[in-house]
Design an enzyme around this catalytic site. Structure first.
Site, PDB file in Angstrom:
ATOM      1  N   VAL A 138       0.938  -1.142   0.076  1.00 16.50           N
ATOM      2  CA  VAL A 138       0.027  -0.129  -0.048  1.00 16.50           C
ATOM      3  C   VAL A 138       0.813   1.186  -0.035  1.00 16.50           C
ATOM      4  O   VAL A 138       1.538   1.210   0.846  1.00 16.50           O
ATOM      5  CB  VAL A 138      -0.922  -0.216   1.205  1.00 16.50           C
ATOM      6  CG1 VAL A 138      -1.809   1.271   1.262  1.00 16.50           C
ATOM      7  CG2 VAL A 138      -2.020  -1.135   1.444  1.00 16.50           C
ATOM      8  N   LYS A 139       0.597   2.211  -1.264  1.00 12.58           N
ATOM      9  CA  LYS A 139       1.487   3.312  -1.205  1.00 12.58           C
ATOM     10  C   LYS A 139       0.764   4.412  -0.456  1.00 12.58           C
ATOM     11  O   LYS A 139      -0.380   4.671  -0.781  1.00 12.58           O
ATOM     12  CB  LYS A 139       1.787   3.583  -2.687  1.00 12.58           C
ATOM     13  CG  LYS A 139       2.921   4.349  -3.146  1.00 12.58           C
ATOM     14  CD  LYS A 139       3.035   4.429  -4.506  1.00 12.58           C
ATOM     15  CE  LYS A 139       4.324   5.339  -4.937  1.00 12.58           C
ATOM     16  NZ  LYS A 139       4.084   5.309  -6.513  1.00 12.58           N
ATOM     17  N   VAL A 140       1.347   5.075   0.422  1.00  9.37           N
ATOM     18  CA  VAL A 140       0.885   6.062   1.478  1.00  9.37           C
ATOM     19  C   VAL A 140       1.659   7.356   1.178  1.00  9.37           C
ATOM     20  O   VAL A 140       2.883   7.430   1.263  1.00  9.37           O
ATOM     21  CB  VAL A 140       0.664   5.516   2.862  1.00  9.37           C
ATOM     22  CG1 VAL A 140       0.222   6.484   3.629  1.00  9.37           C
ATOM     23  CG2 VAL A 140       0.041   4.372   2.948  1.00  9.37           C
TER      24      VAL A 140
END
Length: 223
Positions: free
Chosen positions: A92-94
């Site tokens: 998951v890219k945050v």
């Protein structure tokens, strides 16, 4: 000090044909994407985006960074859970914002891997690593655009992580040309994510072309 890893190659795109071409080279370790790359491919709507990530995961057996769009803690967590459920290889890219750091800590505690994106300073990288990010993504090309040396930031973060014992990997992003890749390897980046053109650019050298042409010419004389 000799490092005990080899730099991983990710491709930065949502284009399935480009991902397939890079994967067929036999050197691809993963993929990074973002909303801009999805839009470039005309991928719109939650269902279409999820299906596209599934297709990418079927092509590449490696980490696939899928970016959230929300900027509030609850929204990031909700989106991140949906993305992580797509496939075991999804990271998951945050974004590097206050609620992003809170979400990274939440995901880390829940066993969900993360990639903290839009990193432009060592301080930001430290916060992301402390929160438990799997990757931090300094955007070196955009730093170069501002008149500073992006690769120096890669070197600084790698050095800090080594001293502090952080397990977070430094993922060099916003690659503009093949020499960026070489310099990031020299700086100790754990991962380099690149457009296909930059990866293929590493193959090219005029002396290789001249030498091959000469070999082929001489080979005709032996037939």
């Amino acid at each position: 000090m000799i490092q005990k890893f080899s730099m991983k190659f990710f491709i930065d795109t949502a284009n399935l044909a480009q991902i397939k071409e890079a994967n067929e080279l036999g050197i691809l370790d993963g993929v990074t994407t973002n909303p801009s790359l999805m839009a470039k491919e005309g991928i719109k709507g939650e269902a279409a985006i999820i299906n596209h990530y599934k297709a990418i995961c079927e092509l590449v057996d490696g980490d696939i960074s899928a970016e959230v769009i929300a900027t509030d803690f609850a929204g990031i967590v909700e989106e991140g859970k949906k993305l992580a459920a797509i496939h075991k290889n999804i990271v998951v890219k945050v974004p590097m914002i206050k609620d992003g750091i809170k979400a990274i800590k939440y995901f880390s505690d829940a066993g969900i891997r993360t990639n903290c994106t839009l990193v432009f300073s060592a301080g930001q990288a430290i916060l992301a690593a402390k929160a438990g990010a799997s990757y931090v993504s300094p955007f070196i090309g955009r730093i170069d655009d501002s008149g500073w040396d992006g690769v120096q930031l890669i070197e600084q973060i790698v050095h800090i992580f080594s001293i502090q014992g952080f397990k977070t990997e430094v993922l060099a992003a916003s690659i503009r040309f093949p020499n960026h890749i070489i310099r990031c390897a020299e700086a100790g980046a754990h991962v380099c994510t690149c457009p296909l053109d930059s990866i293929l650019g590493l193959l090219k050298h005029p002396l290789t072309d001249i030498g091959l042409a000469k070999f082929l010419e001489d080979a005709k004389k032996t037939q």
